[in-house]
Scaffold this motif. Structure first.
Motif, PDB file in Angstrom:
ATOM      1  N   LYS A 195     -24.159  31.751  13.566  1.00  0.00           N
ATOM      2  CA  LYS A 195     -23.533  30.527  13.050  1.00  0.00           C
ATOM      3  C   LYS A 195     -23.283  30.630  11.546  1.00  0.00           C
ATOM      4  O   LYS A 195     -22.250  30.159  11.041  1.00  0.00           O
ATOM      5  CB  LYS A 195     -24.420  29.323  13.354  1.00  0.00           C
ATOM      6  N   GLN A 197     -22.854  33.470   9.913  1.00  0.00           N
ATOM      7  CA  GLN A 197     -21.772  34.452   9.761  1.00  0.00           C
ATOM      8  C   GLN A 197     -20.417  33.819  10.067  1.00  0.00           C
ATOM      9  O   GLN A 197     -19.428  34.066   9.356  1.00  0.00           O
ATOM     10  CB  GLN A 197     -22.027  35.646  10.686  1.00  0.00           C
ATOM     11  N   ALA A 198     -20.382  32.979  11.105  1.00  0.00           N
ATOM     12  CA  ALA A 198     -19.123  32.318  11.472  1.00  0.00           C
ATOM     13  C   ALA A 198     -18.668  31.352  10.384  1.00  0.00           C
ATOM     14  O   ALA A 198     -17.459  31.186  10.164  1.00  0.00           O
ATOM     15  CB  ALA A 198     -19.283  31.595  12.802  1.00  0.00           C
ATOM     16  N   SER A 199     -19.624  30.709   9.700  1.00  0.00           N
ATOM     17  CA  SER A 199     -19.261  29.779   8.621  1.00  0.00           C
ATOM     18  C   SER A 199     -18.559  30.488   7.474  1.00  0.00           C
ATOM     19  O   SER A 199     -17.852  29.870   6.676  1.00  0.00           O
ATOM     20  CB  SER A 199     -20.502  29.055   8.108  1.00  0.00           C
ATOM     21  N   LEU A 200     -18.727  31.811   7.405  1.00  0.00           N
ATOM     22  CA  LEU A 200     -18.066  32.633   6.386  1.00  0.00           C
ATOM     23  C   LEU A 200     -16.842  33.359   6.973  1.00  0.00           C
ATOM     24  O   LEU A 200     -16.293  34.266   6.340  1.00  0.00           O
ATOM     25  CB  LEU A 200     -19.050  33.664   5.823  1.00  0.00           C
ATOM     26  N   ASN A 201     -16.444  32.938   8.181  1.00  0.00           N
ATOM     27  CA  ASN A 201     -15.316  33.542   8.898  1.00  0.00           C
ATOM     28  C   ASN A 201     -15.557  35.016   9.245  1.00  0.00           C
ATOM     29  O   ASN A 201     -14.606  35.779   9.454  1.00  0.00           O
ATOM     30  CB  ASN A 201     -14.014  33.405   8.101  1.00  0.00           C
ATOM     31  N   ARG A 202     -16.805  35.394   9.346  1.00  0.00           N
ATOM     32  CA  ARG A 202     -17.147  36.763   9.745  1.00  0.00           C
ATOM     33  C   ARG A 202     -17.370  36.775  11.260  1.00  0.00           C
ATOM     34  O   ARG A 202     -18.482  36.969  11.761  1.00  0.00           O
ATOM     35  CB  ARG A 202     -18.394  37.236   9.006  1.00  0.00           C
ATOM     36  N   TYR A 203     -16.288  36.543  11.994  1.00  0.00           N
ATOM     37  CA  TYR A 203     -16.407  36.321  13.435  1.00  0.00           C
ATOM     38  C   TYR A 203     -16.805  37.575  14.199  1.00  0.00           C
ATOM     39  O   TYR A 203     -17.462  37.486  15.230  1.00  0.00           O
ATOM     40  CB  TYR A 203     -15.098  35.739  13.983  1.00  0.00           C
ATOM     41  N   GLN A 204     -16.403  38.735  13.713  1.00  0.00           N
ATOM     42  CA  GLN A 204     -16.799  39.964  14.394  1.00  0.00           C
ATOM     43  C   GLN A 204     -18.315  40.145  14.321  1.00  0.00           C
ATOM     44  O   GLN A 204     -18.969  40.465  15.313  1.00  0.00           O
ATOM     45  CB  GLN A 204     -16.098  41.174  13.786  1.00  0.00           C
ATOM     46  N   TYR A 230     -16.296  32.767  19.516  1.00  0.00           N
ATOM     47  CA  TYR A 230     -16.010  33.775  18.490  1.00  0.00           C
ATOM     48  C   TYR A 230     -14.932  34.741  18.969  1.00  0.00           C
ATOM     49  O   TYR A 230     -14.075  35.177  18.188  1.00  0.00           O
ATOM     50  CB  TYR A 230     -17.276  34.550  18.139  1.00  0.00           C
ATOM     51  N   ASN A 233     -11.647  33.166  18.385  1.00  0.00           N
ATOM     52  CA  ASN A 233     -11.271  33.217  16.973  1.00  0.00           C
ATOM     53  C   ASN A 233     -10.753  34.598  16.577  1.00  0.00           C
ATOM     54  O   ASN A 233      -9.971  34.737  15.621  1.00  0.00           O
ATOM     55  CB  ASN A 233     -12.460  32.849  16.090  1.00  0.00           C
ATOM     56  N   LEU A 234     -11.213  35.627  17.289  1.00  0.00           N
ATOM     57  CA  LEU A 234     -10.768  36.995  17.020  1.00  0.00           C
ATOM     58  C   LEU A 234      -9.561  37.378  17.874  1.00  0.00           C
ATOM     59  O   LEU A 234      -9.093  38.527  17.811  1.00  0.00           O
ATOM     60  CB  LEU A 234     -11.926  37.964  17.302  1.00  0.00           C
TER      61      LEU A 234
END
Length: 405
Positions: A195, A197-204, A230, A233-234
């Motif tokens: 979560k 990581q996703a908040s930083l748009n690091r979806y991978q 995720y 998003n990718l």
């Protein structure tokens, strides 16, 4: 000279007599059911208590009530709690207070400061030493103590990371999660990390983290949901995420299979007689020749509450299997709570009262599962239940390995 000695003796006698009424008064205060009455009385007497044991009990109950008081009262109780609690006790108590009140906005800075202090304490040698002493008293082996240490620390550091995120200290939170995962891999930690990581748009990275969670707990509903979120998003096709999830399930199950021979034990089941919830008694001799699955639980235990519906499903599937006997054993001190709990949750499996059996088997916490072979040897012991783990697959592998197929 004799008068001086007699006077000194008199003073000591009076002082000794004064301590006992104070201790009796504290015992009475501790018995108050009303938190507000307890808090008012405890605050007025806290500086008069000399017994370390009573002072500990006083602050241990008072701090969770006084944490949201005015600053002077809070600081006073905080300081007394620091004095009476070792690093382990303080860190666990603080973590409990902070997590329970995580939605509180008014005292968010106070709560952050408290969990920050707890996180510092959980990294100390004193914390580890106190934890080792406590776990040893509960019957943990040296190897089990070493395994448990990072679990306790991760619980506190996870709360700290949660508050770092709330304060928009995202990079600092990531460092905390990396610190946890260096010594302890847990599905909830992987989910929480994803979560951030996703908040930083690091979806991978976030997708990789939830797949790691599924490697440990393939039925983790939130991890499954986040994997597809995720992946979307990718711009991954659904079939690609399906494949990742399937691989995680296979990996998790293979881990169970590979560990079967490593975790087997050969511990004789003691002779016992156990009482059913209906009052009838069952001697262990009646169970000979059967594979026995024991689930020690308590009505107040959160993981037990989450595991028992899964166990009901397993029981339903094997109810007609003459080779397997299920025993759901309550460790509650108050037996009156058991039947209402069972009825409220519509459990139909056989429930027993421990009556000392948990102590005989060395149960260290709940839930604890035992699988006993037909010859009367405990072959598998599983402590705890993690959200999303494939409990049915694990127990079926234990059971089937004892069938002699």
């Amino acid at each position: 000279m004799k008068k001086i000695i007699l006077f000194a003796a008199f003073i000591l006698f009076v002082a000794g007599c004064a301590v006992k009424p104070t201790e009796k008064r504290i015992d009475k205060i501790l018995s108050y059911e009303s938190d507000s009455l307890f808090m008012a009385e405890a605050l007025s007497k806290i500086d008069e208590v000399h017994s370390p044991e009573l002072k500990f009990r006083l602050t241990d109950r008072l701090f969770p009530l006084a944490w949201a008081s005015d600053n002077e009262t809070y600081q006073k109780v905080l300081n007394r709690t620091r004095e009476t609690h070792n690093e382990l006790q303080f860190a666990l108590l603080a973590n409990n207070i902070v997590w329970k009140n995580r939605e509180n906005i008014t005292y968010k800075d106070r709560l952050f400061s408290l969990i920050q202090e707890a996180s510092d304490k959980c990294r100390t040698d004193a914390f580890i030493d106190a934890l080792s002493v406590q776990l040893k008293k509960r019957g943990y082996s040296p190897a089990e103590i070493i395994e448990a240490e990072p679990q306790y620390r991760s619980m506190i550091l996870d709360t700290y990371a949660y508050y770092l995120v709330k304060k928009d200290m995202i990079e600092e939170a990531l460092l905390i999660y990396n610190e946890i995962l260096e010594e302890y891999e847990d599905p909830e930690i992987f989910v929480n990390l994803s979560k951030v990581q996703a908040s930083l748009n690091r979806y991978q990275q976030a997708l990789e983290s939830v797949i790691q969670a599924l490697n440990h707990a393939p039925n983790h509903e939130e991890a499954l949901s986040l994997a597809y979120e995720y992946g979307d998003n990718l711009a991954y096709p659904t079939v690609a995420v399906d494949s990742m999830v399937e691989d995680a399930v296979i990996y998790a199950r293979n881990q169970v299979i590979q560990n079967l021979s490593k975790i087997q034990i050969y511990k004789p089941l003691p002779v016992f007689t156990i009482e059913r919830m209906d009052g009838s008694k069952v001697p262990s001799s009646e169970l000979k020749g059967k594979i026995i699955v024991m689930d020690f639980f308590a009505t107040w235990c959160g993981p037990c509450r989450r595991a028992l519906p899964k166990m009901q499903q397993i029981y339903n599937d094997l109810m007609e299997d003459n080779d397997v006997v299920f025993m759901f054993i309550s460790t509650d001190k108050d037996r009156l709570k058991v039947q209402p709990f069972v009825e409220k949750n519509n459990f139909t499996f056989p429930v027993y009262y421990s009556g000392g059996l948990s102590e005989s088997l060395g149960v260290k916490g709940v839930p604890t599962f035992f699988v006993i072979d037909p010859q009367g040897s405990i072959r598998y012991e599983k402590i705890g239940y993690a959200e999303g783990e494939d409990l049915k697959f694990t127990l079926m592998m234990y059971i089937n390995s004892l069938r002699g197929w």
